[in-house]
Scaffold this motif. Structure first.
Motif, PDB file in Angstrom:
ATOM      1  N   ALA A  83       0.893  -1.377  -0.057  1.00  0.00           N
ATOM      2  CA  ALA A  83       0.001   0.089  -0.164  1.00  0.00           C
ATOM      3  C   ALA A  83       0.869   1.175  -0.079  1.00  0.00           C
ATOM      4  CB  ALA A  83      -1.051   0.089   1.210  1.00  0.00           C
ATOM      5  N   ARG A  84       0.517   2.189  -0.816  1.00  0.00           N
ATOM      6  CA  ARG A  84       0.980   3.471  -0.735  1.00  0.00           C
ATOM      7  C   ARG A  84       0.297   4.271   0.255  1.00  0.00           C
ATOM      8  NH1 ARG A  84       0.830   7.629  -5.942  1.00  0.00           N
ATOM      9  NH2 ARG A  84       1.131   9.353  -4.866  1.00  0.00           N
ATOM     10  N   PHE A  85       0.922   5.239   1.330  1.00  0.00           N
ATOM     11  CA  PHE A  85       0.395   6.103   2.238  1.00  0.00           C
ATOM     12  C   PHE A  85      -0.022   7.299   1.513  1.00  0.00           C
ATOM     13  CE2 PHE A  85       1.141   9.627   5.360  1.00  0.00           C
ATOM     14  CZ  PHE A  85      -0.051   9.344   6.037  1.00  0.00           C
ATOM     15  N   VAL A  86      -1.194   8.018   1.938  1.00  0.00           N
ATOM     16  CA  VAL A  86      -1.738   9.203   1.459  1.00  0.00           C
ATOM     17  C   VAL A  86      -2.217   9.736   2.813  1.00  0.00           C
ATOM     18  CG1 VAL A  86      -3.620  10.338   0.229  1.00  0.00           C
ATOM     19  CG2 VAL A  86      -2.590   8.536  -0.673  1.00  0.00           C
ATOM     20  N   ASN A  87      -1.692  10.796   3.224  1.00  0.00           N
ATOM     21  CA  ASN A  87      -2.024  11.797   4.569  1.00  0.00           C
ATOM     22  C   ASN A  87      -3.372  12.292   4.357  1.00  0.00           C
ATOM     23  OD1 ASN A  87      -2.514  12.940   6.891  1.00  0.00           O
ATOM     24  ND2 ASN A  87      -0.413  13.274   6.929  1.00  0.00           N
ATOM     25  N   PHE A  88      -4.566  11.779   5.293  1.00  0.00           N
ATOM     26  CA  PHE A  88      -5.803  12.238   5.172  1.00  0.00           C
ATOM     27  C   PHE A  88      -5.663  13.900   5.291  1.00  0.00           C
ATOM     28  CE2 PHE A  88      -9.939  13.249   7.211  1.00  0.00           C
ATOM     29  CZ  PHE A  88     -10.815  13.010   5.980  1.00  0.00           C
ATOM     30  N   ASP A  89      -4.923  14.237   6.250  1.00  0.00           N
ATOM     31  CA  ASP A  89      -4.930  15.581   6.418  1.00  0.00           C
ATOM     32  C   ASP A  89      -4.404  16.593   5.352  1.00  0.00           C
ATOM     33  OD1 ASP A  89      -5.896  15.267   9.172  1.00  0.00           O
ATOM     34  OD2 ASP A  89      -3.950  14.978   9.951  1.00  0.00           O
ATOM     35  N   SER A  90      -3.945  15.842   4.556  1.00  0.00           N
ATOM     36  CA  SER A  90      -3.295  16.748   3.019  1.00  0.00           C
ATOM     37  C   SER A  90      -4.277  16.368   1.768  1.00  0.00           C
ATOM     38  CB  SER A  90      -2.146  16.768   3.057  1.00  0.00           C
ATOM     39  OG  SER A  90      -1.335  15.424   2.806  1.00  0.00           O
ATOM     40  N   LEU A  91      -5.153  15.610   2.049  1.00  0.00           N
ATOM     41  CA  LEU A  91      -5.881  14.837   0.995  1.00  0.00           C
ATOM     42  C   LEU A  91      -6.474  15.941  -0.293  1.00  0.00           C
ATOM     43  CD1 LEU A  91      -7.295  12.444  -0.232  1.00  0.00           C
ATOM     44  CD2 LEU A  91      -9.079  12.847   1.221  1.00  0.00           C
ATOM     45  N   ALA A  92      -6.747  17.126   0.110  1.00  0.00           N
ATOM     46  CA  ALA A  92      -7.135  18.367  -0.721  1.00  0.00           C
ATOM     47  C   ALA A  92      -5.927  18.816  -1.501  1.00  0.00           C
ATOM     48  CB  ALA A  92      -7.984  19.373   0.160  1.00  0.00           C
ATOM     49  N   GLN A  93      -4.906  18.676  -0.946  1.00  0.00           N
ATOM     50  CA  GLN A  93      -3.593  19.193  -1.816  1.00  0.00           C
ATOM     51  C   GLN A  93      -3.228  17.963  -2.808  1.00  0.00           C
ATOM     52  OE1 GLN A  93      -3.777  19.615   1.453  1.00  0.00           O
ATOM     53  NE2 GLN A  93      -5.015  21.728   1.043  1.00  0.00           N
ATOM     54  N   GLU A  94      -3.378  16.813  -2.552  1.00  0.00           N
ATOM     55  CA  GLU A  94      -3.021  15.690  -3.330  1.00  0.00           C
ATOM     56  C   GLU A  94      -3.279  15.635  -4.912  1.00  0.00           C
ATOM     57  OE1 GLU A  94      -0.425  12.876  -4.390  1.00  0.00           O
ATOM     58  OE2 GLU A  94      -0.473  13.087  -2.154  1.00  0.00           O
ATOM     59  N   LYS A  95      -2.484  15.719  -5.670  1.00  0.00           N
ATOM     60  CA  LYS A  95      -2.917  15.611  -7.092  1.00  0.00           C
ATOM     61  C   LYS A  95      -2.796  14.151  -7.894  1.00  0.00           C
ATOM     62  CE  LYS A  95      -3.592  20.063  -7.253  1.00  0.00           C
ATOM     63  NZ  LYS A  95      -4.791  20.446  -6.633  1.00  0.00           N
ATOM     64  N   PHE A  96      -1.555  13.355  -7.131  1.00  0.00           N
ATOM     65  CA  PHE A  96      -1.544  12.037  -7.670  1.00  0.00           C
ATOM     66  C   PHE A  96      -1.108  12.025  -9.038  1.00  0.00           C
ATOM     67  CE2 PHE A  96      -4.810  11.977  -4.672  1.00  0.00           C
ATOM     68  CZ  PHE A  96      -4.511  10.799  -3.724  1.00  0.00           C
TER      69      PHE A  96
END
Length: 176
Positions: free
Chosen positions: A83-96
């Motif tokens: 699994a790849r970690f994605v921080n929930f607290d910075s989800l809105a900024q994540e562009k993938f």
């Protein structure tokens, strides 16, 4: 639903369980009370995948991309292998950036609430095949599937909080 409201819902369902209103369920099956909790938490905006079906998919060479959207401490304790970690607290900024929008993706968190938000975000970014692990990591472990940390396979699972910990029936509860 906010996380605070979700916690109140969880508390209400635990109270029902404590009063003898809940069936613990059969081994390998979602307990009826946990299923009711999930029904109140999920918006049904992202299709779900059952743990058994995901385990089969992961046994194939080209399995889906796994995205874990919990806090860093939760991920450190244990996660699904690969699994790849994605921080929930910075989800809105994540562009993938660099992730193929056509690749199948399975998102998960502890119970599936935060991961459904991630799934919604991915769909808004053009991802075409996104599913949410039904019941989250808790249901995965409750049904006997393995989790890993940086040292390898582990029995440790971060139960998010004391309030949510009763839904984790298997594994060793570790708060780090």
């Amino acid at each position: 639903m906010s996380l605070k409201h979700a916690a109140l819902t969880c508390f209400s369902l635990m109270a029902l369980s404590a009063c003898g209103q809940a069936d613990p369920g059969k081994a390998g099956a979602t307990s009826p009370t946990y299923a009711r909790l999930l029904q109140t938490l999920y918006r049904n905006t992202v299709p779900t995948v059952q743990p058994a079906a995901l385990a089969q998919e992961l046994s194939r060479p080209a399995g889906p991309l796994l995205l874990d959207v919990r806090a860093p401490a939760e991920f450190k304790v244990s996660h699904l292998q690969g699994a790849r970690f994605v921080n929930f607290d910075s989800l809105a900024q994540e562009k993938f950036v660099g992730v193929d929008r056509k690749r199948p993706v399975v998102v998960y968190c502890s119970v599936g609430y935060r991961s459904e938000r991630l799934g919604e975000r991915l769909k808004s970014l053009g991802f075409q095949n996104v599913r949410n692990l039904y019941g989250g990591l808790f249901e995965w472990v409750n049904q006997g599937y393995p989790v890993y940390n940086s040292q390898g396979r582990t029995q440790n699972v971060h139960p998010y909080s004391v309030l949510w910990s009763p839904w984790l029936k298997n594994g060793r509860k570790v708060y780090e």
